[in-house]
Scaffold this motif. Sequence first.
Motif, mmCIF file in Angstrom:
data_model
loop_
_atom_site.group_PDB
_atom_site.id
_atom_site.type_symbol
_atom_site.label_atom_id
_atom_site.label_comp_id
_atom_site.label_asym_id
_atom_site.label_seq_id
_atom_site.Cartn_x
_atom_site.Cartn_y
_atom_site.Cartn_z
ATOM 1 N N HIS A 22 0.690 -1.257 -0.137
ATOM 2 C CA HIS A 22 -0.156 -0.097 0.003
ATOM 3 C C HIS A 22 0.931 1.298 -0.004
ATOM 4 O O HIS A 22 1.922 1.340 0.708
ATOM 5 C CB HIS A 22 -0.904 -0.070 1.226
ATOM 6 N N ILE A 23 0.539 2.180 -1.077
ATOM 7 C CA ILE A 23 1.358 3.482 -0.888
ATOM 8 C C ILE A 23 0.933 4.317 0.146
ATOM 9 O O ILE A 23 -0.432 4.972 0.198
ATOM 10 C CB ILE A 23 1.370 4.088 -2.258
ATOM 11 N N VAL A 24 1.937 4.866 1.033
ATOM 12 C CA VAL A 24 1.679 5.767 1.979
ATOM 13 C C VAL A 24 2.027 7.227 1.530
ATOM 14 O O VAL A 24 1.235 8.182 1.748
ATOM 15 C CB VAL A 24 2.322 5.418 3.493
ATOM 16 N N ARG A 25 2.928 7.216 0.773
ATOM 17 C CA ARG A 25 3.331 8.539 0.075
ATOM 18 C C ARG A 25 3.955 8.205 -1.362
ATOM 19 O O ARG A 25 4.897 7.311 -1.518
ATOM 20 C CB ARG A 25 4.672 9.297 0.904
ATOM 21 N N PRO A 26 3.178 8.599 -2.260
ATOM 22 C CA PRO A 26 3.489 8.437 -3.554
ATOM 23 C C PRO A 26 4.883 8.692 -4.040
ATOM 24 O O PRO A 26 5.643 9.696 -3.367
ATOM 25 C CB PRO A 26 2.449 9.570 -4.508
ATOM 26 N N GLY A 27 5.499 8.056 -5.013
ATOM 27 C CA GLY A 27 6.672 8.324 -5.670
ATOM 28 C C GLY A 27 7.157 7.589 -6.617
ATOM 29 O O GLY A 27 6.221 6.511 -7.005
ATOM 30 N N ALA A 28 8.270 7.540 -7.308
ATOM 31 C CA ALA A 28 8.522 6.926 -8.412
ATOM 32 C C ALA A 28 9.346 5.249 -8.049
ATOM 33 O O ALA A 28 9.275 4.620 -8.847
ATOM 34 C CB ALA A 28 9.340 7.343 -9.201
ATOM 35 N N TYR A 29 9.976 5.272 -6.783
ATOM 36 C CA TYR A 29 10.657 4.152 -6.570
ATOM 37 C C TYR A 29 10.767 4.179 -5.018
ATOM 38 O O TYR A 29 10.345 4.789 -4.374
ATOM 39 C CB TYR A 29 11.974 4.348 -6.989
ATOM 40 N N VAL A 30 11.364 2.766 -4.462
ATOM 41 C CA VAL A 30 11.725 2.567 -3.493
ATOM 42 C C VAL A 30 13.231 2.196 -3.331
ATOM 43 O O VAL A 30 13.710 1.718 -4.299
ATOM 44 C CB VAL A 30 10.800 1.645 -2.708
ATOM 45 N N THR A 31 13.774 2.041 -2.302
ATOM 46 C CA THR A 31 15.443 1.699 -2.253
ATOM 47 C C THR A 31 15.419 0.213 -1.632
ATOM 48 O O THR A 31 15.134 -0.078 -0.708
ATOM 49 C CB THR A 31 15.992 2.801 -1.268
ATOM 50 N N CYS A 32 16.373 -0.416 -2.515
ATOM 51 C CA CYS A 32 16.590 -1.817 -1.900
ATOM 52 C C CYS A 32 17.381 -1.656 -0.580
ATOM 53 O O CYS A 32 18.296 -0.862 -0.508
ATOM 54 C CB CYS A 32 17.341 -2.657 -2.814
ATOM 55 N N ALA A 33 16.840 -2.511 0.599
ATOM 56 C CA ALA A 33 17.475 -2.254 1.751
ATOM 57 C C ALA A 33 18.856 -3.071 1.707
ATOM 58 O O ALA A 33 19.534 -2.780 2.926
ATOM 59 C CB ALA A 33 16.514 -3.106 2.660
ATOM 60 N N PRO A 40 12.074 1.042 -9.370
ATOM 61 C CA PRO A 40 10.897 1.492 -9.664
ATOM 62 C C PRO A 40 9.609 0.635 -9.300
ATOM 63 O O PRO A 40 9.622 -0.679 -9.240
ATOM 64 C CB PRO A 40 10.837 1.303 -11.197
ATOM 65 N N LEU A 41 8.634 1.474 -8.845
ATOM 66 C CA LEU A 41 7.382 0.778 -8.052
ATOM 67 C C LEU A 41 6.823 -0.261 -9.069
ATOM 68 O O LEU A 41 6.280 -1.443 -8.735
ATOM 69 C CB LEU A 41 6.401 1.592 -7.833
ATOM 70 N N ASP A 42 6.840 -0.032 -10.380
ATOM 71 C CA ASP A 42 6.406 -1.060 -11.338
ATOM 72 C C ASP A 42 7.092 -2.336 -11.468
ATOM 73 O O ASP A 42 6.788 -3.513 -12.081
ATOM 74 C CB ASP A 42 5.919 -0.485 -12.728
ATOM 75 N N GLU A 43 8.225 -2.328 -10.798
ATOM 76 C CA GLU A 43 9.286 -3.459 -10.989
ATOM 77 C C GLU A 43 9.531 -3.987 -9.640
ATOM 78 O O GLU A 43 10.227 -5.246 -9.507
ATOM 79 C CB GLU A 43 10.574 -3.112 -11.627
ATOM 80 N N LEU A 44 9.061 -3.589 -8.577
ATOM 81 C CA LEU A 44 9.026 -4.117 -7.306
ATOM 82 C C LEU A 44 8.495 -5.540 -7.006
ATOM 83 O O LEU A 44 6.972 -5.868 -7.312
ATOM 84 C CB LEU A 44 8.610 -3.245 -6.368
ATOM 85 N N ARG A 45 9.223 -6.643 -6.823
ATOM 86 C CA ARG A 45 8.593 -7.842 -6.689
ATOM 87 C C ARG A 45 8.912 -8.675 -5.400
ATOM 88 O O ARG A 45 8.279 -9.538 -5.063
ATOM 89 C CB ARG A 45 9.120 -8.725 -8.007
ATOM 90 N N TYR A 55 13.509 -5.434 -1.785
ATOM 91 C CA TYR A 55 14.633 -5.871 -2.337
ATOM 92 C C TYR A 55 14.798 -5.907 -3.799
ATOM 93 O O TYR A 55 13.599 -6.274 -4.407
ATOM 94 C CB TYR A 55 14.939 -7.471 -1.840
ATOM 95 N N ALA A 56 15.878 -5.503 -4.376
ATOM 96 C CA ALA A 56 16.067 -5.493 -6.017
ATOM 97 C C ALA A 56 15.747 -6.891 -6.539
ATOM 98 O O ALA A 56 15.314 -6.915 -7.524
ATOM 99 C CB ALA A 56 17.197 -4.596 -6.188
ATOM 100 N N THR A 57 16.324 -7.846 -5.765
ATOM 101 C CA THR A 57 16.330 -9.027 -6.340
ATOM 102 C C THR A 57 16.087 -10.177 -5.358
ATOM 103 O O THR A 57 16.295 -10.124 -4.139
ATOM 104 C CB THR A 57 17.928 -9.696 -7.033
ATOM 105 N N PRO A 58 15.881 -11.569 -5.705
ATOM 106 C CA PRO A 58 15.721 -12.702 -4.882
ATOM 107 C C PRO A 58 16.943 -12.974 -3.973
ATOM 108 O O PRO A 58 17.047 -13.177 -2.861
ATOM 109 C CB PRO A 58 15.576 -13.748 -5.693
ATOM 110 N N GLU A 59 18.195 -12.584 -4.878
ATOM 111 C CA GLU A 59 19.354 -12.955 -3.942
ATOM 112 C C GLU A 59 19.511 -11.952 -2.828
ATOM 113 O O GLU A 59 20.093 -12.276 -1.890
ATOM 114 C CB GLU A 59 20.403 -12.622 -4.977
ATOM 115 N N ALA A 60 19.171 -10.745 -3.228
ATOM 116 C CA ALA A 60 19.261 -9.742 -1.958
ATOM 117 C C ALA A 60 18.440 -9.871 -0.878
ATOM 118 O O ALA A 60 18.812 -9.811 0.239
ATOM 119 C CB ALA A 60 18.908 -8.374 -2.592
ATOM 120 N N SER A 61 17.239 -10.555 -1.235
ATOM 121 C CA SER A 61 16.299 -10.912 -0.035
ATOM 122 C C SER A 61 16.840 -12.052 0.852
ATOM 123 O O SER A 61 16.796 -11.977 1.881
ATOM 124 C CB SER A 61 15.000 -11.282 -0.728
ATOM 125 N N LEU A 62 17.482 -12.984 -0.140
ATOM 126 C CA LEU A 62 18.254 -14.257 0.606
ATOM 127 C C LEU A 62 19.371 -13.740 1.446
ATOM 128 O O LEU A 62 19.461 -14.127 2.678
ATOM 129 C CB LEU A 62 18.502 -15.301 -0.321
#
Length: 72
Positions: A22-33, A40-45, A55-62
Motif C-alpha cells: 500500500h502506498i503511504v507516500r506516492p513516488g517513483a521508486y523504493v530503495t533496496c534495503a 521502480p514501483l512497477d518493477e517491485l517484486r 529488495y531488488a532481487t531474490p538474491e538480495a532478499s536471501l
Amino acid sequence: MNRIDKIGGGEAELVYGDGEFHIVRPGAYVTCAVTGVHIPLDELRYWNVDLQEAYATPEASLKRMREKGLAG
C-alpha cells in the motif's frame, strides 16, 4: 522528462503486506534495503512483511534473511 518525472519523482513510502503493498507516500521508486538500488514501483517484486523492507532481487532478499538468521 525522464521516467521518474512522469510518475511523480522521488522515493515512495510503502507498507508491505502479504502479496501486495500500500502506498503511504506516492513516488517513483523504493530503495533496496541491501543494495541501495532504486527499484521502480512497477518493477517491485520482492519485500519482507515483517522487516518492512524492499529488495531488488531474490538474491538480495536471501542475503538479508541470512543476515537476520532467518534462512539457512
